[in-house]
Scaffold this motif. Structure first.
Motif, PDB file in Angstrom:
ATOM      1  N   MET A 520      93.114  85.448 -44.971  1.00 35.10           N
ATOM      2  CA  MET A 520      93.965  84.995 -43.874  1.00 35.10           C
ATOM      3  C   MET A 520      95.157  85.937 -43.742  1.00 35.10           C
ATOM      4  O   MET A 520      95.636  86.495 -44.732  1.00 35.10           O
ATOM      5  CB  MET A 520      94.455  83.577 -44.148  1.00 35.10           C
ATOM      6  CG  MET A 520      93.352  82.541 -44.237  1.00 35.10           C
ATOM      7  SD  MET A 520      93.946  80.940 -44.842  1.00 35.10           S
ATOM      8  CE  MET A 520      95.107  80.495 -43.545  1.00 35.10           C
ATOM      9  N   SER A 858      93.529  81.468 -48.815  1.00 30.06           N
ATOM     10  CA  SER A 858      92.246  81.804 -48.185  1.00 30.06           C
ATOM     11  C   SER A 858      91.094  81.121 -48.898  1.00 30.06           C
ATOM     12  O   SER A 858      90.124  80.689 -48.271  1.00 30.06           O
ATOM     13  CB  SER A 858      92.039  83.324 -48.176  1.00 30.06           C
ATOM     14  OG  SER A 858      93.035  83.975 -47.412  1.00 30.06           O
ATOM     15  N   ARG A 863      88.033  80.454 -46.383  1.00 31.22           N
ATOM     16  CA  ARG A 863      87.882  81.713 -45.660  1.00 31.22           C
ATOM     17  C   ARG A 863      87.436  82.865 -46.548  1.00 31.22           C
ATOM     18  O   ARG A 863      86.923  83.874 -46.065  1.00 31.22           O
ATOM     19  CB  ARG A 863      89.227  82.065 -45.002  1.00 31.22           C
ATOM     20  CG  ARG A 863      89.721  81.064 -43.981  1.00 31.22           C
ATOM     21  CD  ARG A 863      89.137  81.357 -42.628  1.00 31.22           C
ATOM     22  NE  ARG A 863      89.677  82.596 -42.111  1.00 31.22           N
ATOM     23  CZ  ARG A 863      90.822  82.702 -41.411  1.00 31.22           C
ATOM     24  NH1 ARG A 863      91.525  81.611 -41.173  1.00 31.22           N
ATOM     25  NH2 ARG A 863      91.230  83.853 -40.968  1.00 31.22           N
TER      26      ARG A 863
END
Length: 1020
Positions: A520, A858, A863
């Protein structure tokens, strides 16, 4: 439809423990007074309190008839009402009024339309990344709880999730199919065609890679090439979220060709495209892994050759010297050397040429007799490698047989540098340009052709290579040239290193993807930092974070230094620097503990393994998470029995064929394999284990609070007693990836036995599992094996708010880092490293604090792939700032842990205790895998599932044994036994003597076919 059991929709459990009864259904004095102020009759008071406590537990109002009698009786007793008083309403109006009273007291809003609107929005948002109906319903439940809205009925949420999911998925399917022309569609659907006597190409897409031999590498390259020819899946799937692609591919993967052929043509085509796309991704990952493994083996063999040369170098050197002597003698004879002087060379050109020719022929004759020029050159390289301690020249002989296929592999994969330094990839480009050359030495300049057809001259650089490589790559007599063979080996070895560190990424890969694309951005992370830091117990700014770390290291080091004179276990010889940490003896068990254990073992009942699974499945309903990949309800009879048998089948590693054979006509091989392959995944097994854990931590270890007095134990002692038994009972949670974990709270301690056996690989998966933990247990201490001392792992654990306490065997070989170069210690200074270099770089930590936060956020947000993170944290890289930041943070945390380890005997005892319990768990779980301890399946995903089946089986048996121990202990208390909590804490639940793994055997001695026993008629 999704069964309510498979969701988090609140409902009364089949088994309610005393703990849950007291914690969730005990009305306080103010609640009782409030109810008496709102209702007059005892029936209405009881009904109102039951509704209040039920709503607090469930989030909605159940029918009074649905409330378990155990709950009603508990509330009735606390309200001091007669036994014949039942909760009831005289009219619908009374029931509605009481519900309003509860809503008013709890501040809950009753708004059907708003609740449906919020639930619908939550499901629409979640369905973009999730697909399982149960998961979508759970998201809606979480959102409604945050909004403090009364929950709609389950059927309402189920229908809503089904409708929205179908709408969104159908849109994705139609979008994908609209991008595919008729020819490609026919090709895709043709994957399901089964040619007589062979398998479909659909099955071929699902096969895993084999060992990285030359033939398997060629085969897998051809496999990827065939997949690429089927169509541009990335283009077709553009706009479909990666999570949905992966889930659709998962649906297709668990079906066979015949089953998928029954699906509608649009959905079938889209599912095949998703599976094809993920098969390409997997094939690229596997090819890179095969490349890494093959180069590692080549380097290993080169090092082994060097060791062998060292053993025989003396004889080899003497032989080469003897050959050199013969060559010199031949040259002497040719030029007329008599030992003191050389006959003057003739002046005529013809005679001079004749002498040179004679000399050359004599030398060549001797070289040929000694084995030939090529063989002697190779032997010379071997001996030179030994004398230079350089194994690099020895690698070519192992590389040359793989050269073509490895160069083909690097040509097929699209690789990009993740930093500004692309010298290794340029070296790969050079190797491709020179791959058809046969000469050893080639020019360092080469020509490349751009996409537009223009040509450009480039010069390759070997600056990335070490000095040892440089010595064999260049020669002063070969100006402007480079040794092609050695350079190819050198380039691929460095390429593998950069692929592992993440400095080189593979386009279209997952495990070797560009980490920066998965992380991110700081703009996305910044709003989440404050909340996350509060949850993890970390300062929320870079300066405060660094200052807290520095203060912690300084304080711990000063405390250990000041306490050294009183530390009887640690001895540091200031003159010699010798450090000794005296081992501590374990405490022997008391006779009373042995007597208690013997009495418990005598009273414990015997069970068969299948009985244990069936009983825990009925109590806990851990099987509720299992079902088809589509998320719909399984269309099988008696789901509980089927799933119990499946866990037994794979948990014992017996396999469907053997279990079906021994079960007679009760279940078929197909039924067991279908449930194991299509209905159960590693993630679902994690959830099932989480259910067992959650029930385990609620286990009652005394009758009820009021009955504890029979044993002469007050309420505070009850906590201690329960802590001790739970501290000895270990359940393994597969989502944690193999590690020992301890959770400490005010009322109980739950221990889960696991290990990190191999360091950073398991640790990275472990920490991702911690963030996805679905159990009610909160983990704050993690124990691991000695290899878990990787510096970045310590740093990552700290950022996750977890204390990593591995077993520390080799602490003398580890570096203690100073908080500053100027700090000195009176007693323990010799523990620390060089003050000029082994000092914490606080500026590095503070400057890269945003990078530290980006990684953990993240991971939490799903992610960042744990495998991609592994490439960063598991391999050192000078260009990898994330690795450098986590390594520096890890230096701080590991130094603190080491100092505590040397100064706190209780910590050493705790780590040793957890190590012993973990090893006991491994032995226990291996005992359950009685059919075979070998994993015959070559697919890593299936191997992982078998391990987690075994974990679930072990968890169920541990829970069941703890229940039996609890009952026996309660019976002993009733009989007047004085059960000491210290003795009880030594009773292990890893009891195998009361378990029948193989069931009950029956021997039939009736004569077969009417013949007498022992009489056989042999055929002629």
């Amino acid at each position: 439809m999704a069964s309510v059991e498979r969701t988090a929709y609140p409902r009364f459990k089949r088994t309610i423990t005393s703990r849950e009864l007291h914690e969730a259904f005990t009305p306080g004095p103010s609640e009782a007074a409030w109810a008496r102020g709102k209702a007059r009759s005892p029936e209405h008071v009881l009904a109102l309190v039951v509704l209040l406590k039920s709503f607090q537990k469930l989030g909605y109002f159940p029918d009074l008839d649905e409330v378990p009698e155990l709950v009603v009786g508990h509330v009735r007793g606390l309200l001091v009402l007669d036994e014949d008083v039942l909760p009831r309403h005289d009219s619908m109006r009374t029931a509605a009024r009481q519900r309003d009273f509860v809503r008013e007291r709890l501040g809950v809003e009753y708004d059907k339309e708003n609740a449906r609107k919020i639930a619908s929005a939550a499901i629409y948002e979640a369905v973009q990344t999730k697909d399982n109906p149960a998961d979508l319903i759970n998201v809606a439940l979480e959102r409604l709880a945050k909004e403090r809205l009364e929950l709609p009925g389950y059927t309402t949420l189920d229908a809503m999730a089904s409708e929205i999911r179908t709408e969104v998925n159908t849109g994705f399917f139609e979008m994908v199919v609209s991008r595919i022309d008729d020819v490609d569609t026919a090709r895709i659907l043709g994957l399901l065609r089964v040619v007589s006597g062979s398998r479909s190409r659909f099955d071929e897409m699902k096969r895993p890679a084999k060992a990285p031999s030359v033939s398997h590498l060629r085969e897998h390259l051809a496999h990827l090439d065939r997949l690429e020819l089927l169509g541009p899946t990335a283009k077709w799937l553009q706009g479909v979220p990666p999570g949905k692609v992966e889930h659709f591919a998962g649906q297709a993967r668990v079906l066979d060709a015949a089953e998928l052929g029954k699906v509608g043509v649009v959905k079938r085509t889209a599912l095949l495209v998703c599976l094809l796309h993920m098969a390409k991704v997997r094939a690229r990952d596997e090819l890179v892994t095969m490349l890494c493994k093959r180069m590692s083996r080549i380097i290993k063999r080169g090092r082994e050759d060097l060791e062998k040369i060292r053993e025989r170098h003396r004889a080899e050197t003497e032989r080469l010297i003897a050959v050199l002597g013969e060559v010199l003698e031949a040259a002497k004879g040719a030029v007329g050397f008599d030992g003191e002087s050389v006959t003057p060379l003739p002046t005529s050109e013809d005679r001079l040429h004749q002498v040179h020719q004679q000399c050359g022929e004599a030398v060549l004759e001797k070289l040929e007799k000694a084995g030939g020029l090529a063989k002697l050159s190779e032997d010379h390289e071997l001996v030179s490698a030994h004398h230079g301690d350089n194994y690099m020249p020895l690698l070519w002989r192992h590389f040359k047989s793989h050269r073509k296929v490895l160069l083909d592999l690097t040509d097929v994969l699209q690789m990009v540098s993740t930093s500004a330094d692309s010298t290794v990839l340029e070296a790969v480009e050079f190797c491709q340009a020179m791959r058809n050359r046969s000469a050893k030495w080639v020019p360092v300049t080469y020509t490349v052709t751009a996409e537009d057809g223009t040509k450009k001259d480039k010069t390759v650089s070997a600056e990335f290579a070490s000095q040892m490589w440089q010595r064999i790559l260049f020669d002063k007599h070969q100006a402007g040239r480079i040794h092609r063979r050695h350079f190819e080996v050198c380039t691929l070895s460095y390429l593998v290193q950069e692929l592992r560190t993440g400095d080189v990424a593979v386009i279209g890969s997952e495990s070797y993807a560009n980490l920066q694309n998965q992380l991110m951005s700081w703009e996305e992370c910044e709003p989440l930092v404050a909340e996350y830091c509060e949850q993890a117990g970390l300062p929320a700014t870079s300066s405060a974070f660094t200052a807290a770390l520095k203060q912690k290291l300084t304080a711990v080091a000063a405390k250990v230094d000041a306490g050294y004179p009183d530390n009887a276990d640690l001895t540091i010889d200031q003159a010699s620097g010798k450090i000794v940490l005296s081992p501590r003896r374990g405490k022997a068990r008391r006779q009373s503990a042995l007597d208690l254990e013997a009495e418990i073992l005598k009273r414990l009942p015997e069970w068969s393994l299948l009985d244990v699974l069936a009983r825990t499945a009925y109590w806990i309903q851990w099987w509720r998470h299992f079902g088809p990949a589509s998320g719909s309800d399984p269309k099988i009879r008696d789901k509980l029995a089927r799933y119990v048998l499946t866990v037994f089948t794979y948990g014992t590693n017996a396999g469907p064929a053997q279990v079906a054979r021994h079960m007679g006509q009760k279940v078929s091989v197909h039924e067991l394999s279908l449930a194991g392959n299509q209905h159960i995944t590693s993630d679902k097994l994690n959830r099932a284990s989480a259910d067992v854990i959650d029930m385990f931590i609620q286990l009652d270890l005394a009758h009820v609070w009021g009955d504890v007095s029979k044993a002469g134990i007050d309420g505070s002692q009850y906590d201690t007693w329960e802590n001790n038994l739970l501290a000895e009972s270990h359940i393994r949670y597969g989502g944690f990836g193999g590690i020992a974990m301890r959770h400490i709270s005010d009322t109980y301690v739950a221990l889960f036995s696991h290990f990190i056996p191999c360091g950073v690989w398991e640790a990275v998966y472990l920490f991702e599992g911690l963030l996805k933990n679905e159990s009610e247990v909160t983990v704050d201490i993690v124990h691991g094996d000695t290899q878990g001392q990787n510096l970045p792992v310590f740093g990552l654990a700290h950022m996750l708010g977890v204390e990593l306490l591995p077993r520390i065997r080799n602490w003398k070989d580890l570096t203690f880092y100073r908080p500053s170069a100027t700090v000195k210690y009176k007693h323990i200074d010799s523990l620390f490293g060089d003050p000029d270099k082994d000092v914490i770089n606080w500026r590095l930590i503070e400057n890269h604090w945003p990078d530290l936060m980006r990684v953990v956020l993240s991971i939490r947000e799903g992610r960042l792939s744990s495998v991609a993170l592994l490439r960063r944290l598991g391999n050192e890289s000078k260009r990898n700032r994330i690795y450098q930041a986590y390594r520096e943070l890890g230096r701080v945390i590991r130094t603190v842990v080491l100092l505590r380890y040397l100064s706190e005997p209780e910590l050493r005892d705790s780590i040793q205790s957890m190590t012993n319990k973990t090893e006991a768990f491994h032995k226990f779980s291996n005992w359950l895998m009685f059919a075979s301890d070998l994993l015959a399946d070559n697919d890593p995903e299936n191997q992982e599932k078998i391990i987690k089946f075994n974990e679930l089986l072990a968890n169920c048996l541990i829970f069941h044994t703890a229940v039996d121990i609890t009952k026996v202990v309660n019976d002993l208390i009733d009989e007047g036994w004085e059960v000491d909590p210290v003795d009880l804490a030594t009773i292990t639940p890893y009891i195998t003597s009361k378990i029948r793994r193989f069931g009950t055997w029956h021997l039939d001695m009736e004569p077969p076919d009417g013949q007498a026993v022992g009489h056989l008629r042999l055929a002629a």
